[in-house]
Design a protein around this motif. Structure first.
Motif, short mmCIF file in Angstrom:
data_model
loop_
_atom_site.label_atom_id
_atom_site.label_comp_id
_atom_site.label_asym_id
_atom_site.label_seq_id
_atom_site.Cartn_x
_atom_site.Cartn_y
_atom_site.Cartn_z
N ARG A 126 0.82 -1.23 0.00
CA ARG A 126 0.00 0.00 0.00
C ARG A 126 0.84 1.26 0.00
O ARG A 126 0.74 2.12 0.85
N GLN A 149 1.86 -5.87 -2.05
CA GLN A 149 0.57 -5.61 -2.70
C GLN A 149 0.22 -4.12 -2.69
O GLN A 149 0.74 -3.37 -1.87
N ASP A 150 -0.63 -3.78 -3.64
CA ASP A 150 -1.11 -2.39 -3.74
C ASP A 150 -0.01 -1.39 -3.99
O ASP A 150 0.18 -0.44 -3.23
N ASN A 169 2.83 -11.71 -1.12
CA ASN A 169 1.69 -11.05 -1.74
C ASN A 169 2.16 -9.95 -2.67
O ASN A 169 2.84 -9.01 -2.25
N SER A 171 -0.23 -8.86 -5.07
CA SER A 171 -1.47 -8.53 -5.77
C SER A 171 -1.62 -7.01 -5.92
O SER A 171 -0.93 -6.24 -5.28
N TYR A 172 -2.54 -6.64 -6.80
CA TYR A 172 -2.80 -5.21 -7.07
C TYR A 172 -1.55 -4.45 -7.49
O TYR A 172 -1.14 -3.48 -6.87
N SER A 191 -4.80 -15.45 -4.51
CA SER A 191 -4.96 -14.11 -3.93
C SER A 191 -3.61 -13.44 -3.66
O SER A 191 -3.55 -12.25 -3.39
N SER A 192 -2.52 -14.22 -3.73
CA SER A 192 -1.20 -13.60 -3.60
C SER A 192 -0.80 -12.88 -4.89
O SER A 192 0.12 -12.06 -4.88
C1 NAG Z 1 -2.92 -10.08 -0.70
O1 NAG Z 1 -3.31 -8.72 -0.59
C2 NAG Z 1 -4.62 -8.47 -1.05
C3 NAG Z 1 -4.84 -6.97 -1.01
O2 NAG Z 1 -4.56 -6.47 0.25
C4 NAG Z 1 -5.63 -9.25 -0.23
O3 NAG Z 1 -6.94 -9.03 -0.72
C5 NAG Z 1 -5.28 -10.72 -0.32
O4 NAG Z 1 -6.15 -11.47 0.52
C6 NAG Z 1 -3.85 -10.97 0.10
N1 NAG Z 1 -3.52 -12.35 -0.13
C7 NAG Z 1 -2.84 -13.07 0.73
C8 NAG Z 1 -2.58 -14.49 0.40
O5 NAG Z 1 -2.47 -12.60 1.80
#
Ligand code: NAG
Ligand code: NAG
Ligand code: NAG
Ligand code: NAG
Length: 598
Positions: A126, A149-150, A169, A171-172, A191-192
């Motif tokens: 973030r 992420q983010d 992680n 993602s985003y 979701s990672s």
């Molecule tokens: C990774 O980060 C995203 C956004 O914050 C979140 O939605 C997701 O659950 C996270 N995935 C893991 C495996 O922690």
């Protein structure tokens, strides 16, 4: 400047040994300062990251964790850190295990963190980091948790393969290409990796069609912009529409909440005004004078004589108790010792009224006797006591009102944008004024065990930003035993905490603390109340000018004088009362420091 002072200053500037011969400290610290100076934040690291970061296992800086004097953790989350980290940041913070800078606004490339082989946790989630994930992260042998992420990262995911990595992680972001087929990366769930439009591979259940390893300068590499491109398919637009609906909904609810809140505030304020007009005695709301009024609830003791204010100077006798209690009052301080109000009288005069607590057993005779002693004191650096009031249930002391608030307020409030810095010559002038007032008190109250007994920056009032006036002095005799005076400044002295006898030198200790606060700009509470050891350790490590408040450190030609005052302060704060200077020696030494021009 006498020979001793010169020698002292020479020693300050010439000692250059780090605590450890390894010299890690110095490099760690320099790296952290480099980071500090590259960023801005709401936490004002500039004034808080000074001196040594660590003292053994204790941290001296916010957001830092220490172990055996090494920095092992950096946790600066959600403080609106802005700016970018220099590429080689932190490379000498060799013992770093945990780096958490999530929830900020950092931009630019992620630092390589090369050689930080003890790193376990890296969280930069973030933020607004761009560029690609450093390949060097693959070589961090103990990395267990990587959170990116983010952000606005692009490029490919490096082939992480360290077995230690259990949380991951990314993602985003704007990562692309195939998720490397290492056993470590394949372990993580979708979701990672989610929300990277051009990323594909098994964890995402998205085969990489036609994405054969093509090292050509492919047009698909788009540098990310702050907003992801809106032309990314129907699911995206659908999502956007949903978003718009949600945003509108949330705004609506918030607007409604605001209206309700405003109504409530308005209603409350009106009610407050009304109660003030009615001048009811309640003791619950703070904006009126919560004191039993004469003729009202005063018990058997009440005779007309007891119910009046006693003035010391008849020319000051411009109001009576009734008027005092009818005027609007604002709480300006509250402690176990009592509540302090700023009271505006009908004629527009302002006085300060202290309503004492915890002295209920005090006899009228004792109270009056003490007040008469204190009321007779007159010094330009002492707040004048105008009047007092005694009844069985209430003890009031009326003081003159002094301008700009307390020294504590002047030193610490509004740090950051818009603050008017307090320069060295003002600070020195204030220190001199305090010393003179203290000397006057010590000479005027020889029978008091600790004449002032409550000397601290919040009980020093300032007018015109450079003239101090001490208040709250001489209250110790009101307590049955000095050690019951838990809320007076003397409690921070070593002799108080050890249950030993207090004396005049206890005031000197408190004065030492005040001086250190003036010079360092540090809040004693940030140092577990032990500002003296922090300053001593900084000085013994060649960081002498680091103890100086950032607001005065630029006045380089005055450093010698500043450090002379540090020396005096540390002598006052000696643990052994016998080693502290007497107040007259103190005044002499402080007066010797030249105020220079300005
Ligand atoms: C990774 O980060 C995203 C956004 O914050 C979140 O939605 C997701 O659950 C996270 N995935 C893991 C495996 O922690
Ligand atoms: C720091 O903490 C560790 C572990 O708790 C301990 O072994 C070590 O002695 C401590 N160091 C100091 C200087 O207190
Ligand atoms: C990190 O800082 C945040 C915010 O200041 C705090 O809530 C959190 O407890 C800290 N975490 C650690 C491990 O110190
Ligand atoms: C980093 O700090 C944030 C906020 O304090 C917290 O939510 C997150 O769990 C922390 N991450 C790690 C790896 O400690």
């Amino acid at each position: 400047m006498d020979l001793f002072s010169k020698l002292f200053i020479f020693l300050l500037f010439s000692s250059s040994k780090p605590i450890h011969a390894s010299g890690f400290y110095r490099l760690e610290r320099e790296d952290l300062l480099y980071v500090r100076d590259s960023l801005t934040s709401t936490a004002n690291l500039h004034s808080k990251w000074t001196g040594p970061p660590c003292f053994e296992n204790q941290t001296r800086w916010i957001g830092i964790t220490c172990f055996n004097s090494h920095v092992v953790g950096i946790n600066l989350t959600g403080i609106q850190l802005t700016g970018s980290l220099p590429p080689k940041s932190l490379q000498h913070v060799a013992y770093l295990e945990n780096l958490n800078l999530s929830d900020n606004a950092l931009h630019g490339d992620i630092p390589t963190l090369q050689g930080l082989n003890k790193l376990k946790i890296v969280s930069l989630a973030r933020n607004k980091f761009s560029g690609s994930i450093p390949e060097g992260f693959m070589a961090l042998p103990r990395l267990t948790r990587l959170e990116l992420q983010d952000n606005l990262l692009n490029g490919k995911i490096p082939s992480f393969d360290q077995k230690s990595l259990t949380e991951f992680n990314v993602s985003y972001n704007f990562l692309e290409g195939k998720i490397p087929e290492t056993s470590v990366l394949q372990r993580f769930k979708a979701s990672s990796f989610d929300h990277n439009l051009r990323l594909c591979g098994r964890p995402l259940n998205k085969p990489c069609r036609g994405l054969s390893p093509s090292p050509s300068p492919s047009p698909s590499i788009v540098p990310p912009s702050i907003m992801p491109s809106p032309t990314s398919g129907p699911s995206r637009t659908k999502k956007l529409e949903n978003w718009v609906l949600i945003v509108i909904g949330v705004c609506g609810v918030m607007a409604l909440a605001m209206i309700v809140l405003c109504c409530l505030c308005y209603y409350k304020r009106n009610r407050k005004k009304e109660t003030m007009k009615k001048r009811e005695v309640s003791g619950e709301t703070s904006s009126e004078f919560p004191v039993s009024r004469p003729g009202g609830s005063l018990s058997g003791e009440g005779t007309s004589k007891l119910e009046s204010l006693e003035f010391f100077d008849k020319s000051r006798q411009l109001f009576n108790l009734d008027e005092l209690l009818r005027s609007s009052a604002e709480v300006i301080g509250k402690s176990k010792l009592g509540t302090t109000y700023r009271t505006t009288l009908e004629q527009g005069n302002i006085v300060v009224v202290k309503r004492l607590r915890g002295v209920s057993g005090l006899s009228r005779k004792d109270f009056v006797q003490q007040m008469e002693i204190l009321g007779a004191l007159r010094h330009e650096n002492l707040v004048e006591i105008i009047a007092f009031y005694y009844s069985k249930d209430e003890k009031l002391v009326v003081y003159e009102h002094v301008g700009d608030g307390s020294l504590s307020h002047l030193l610490h409030d509004n740090r950051g944008v818009g603050r008017l810095p307090l320069n060295w010559s003002s600070r020195l002038k204030i220190a001199k004024g305090i010393a003179k007032a203290l000397a006057y008190l010590h000479h005027s109250l020889p029978s008091h065990r600790v004449p002032h007994s409550n000397l601290k920056t919040s009980s020093i009032l300032i007018h015109d930003r450079r003239h101090p006036k001490l208040t709250d002095f001489g209250l110790l005799p009101l307590f049955p035993s000095p050690h019951l005076a838990q809320d007076l400044a003397i409690r921070s002295s070593p002799e108080f905490s050890q249950g030993k006898k207090l004396n005049h030198k206890t005031d000197i200790y408190c004065f030492g603390l005040v001086l250190l606060e003036i010079i360092t700009g540090q809040v004693p509470e940030d140092h577990d109340g032990d500002l003296p050891s922090w300053v001593r350790s900084a000085i013994s490590c060649d960081w002498s000018t680091d103890v100086l408040d950032l607001e005065i450190v630029a006045e380089k030609e005055r450093h010698g004088d500043m450090l002379m005052l540090v020396d005096i302060a540390l002598q006052c704060a000696a643990v052994e009362p016998g080693r502290r200077p007497s107040v007259s020696v103190l005044v002499e030494r402080i007066e010797e420091i030249s105020e220079g021009e300005g």
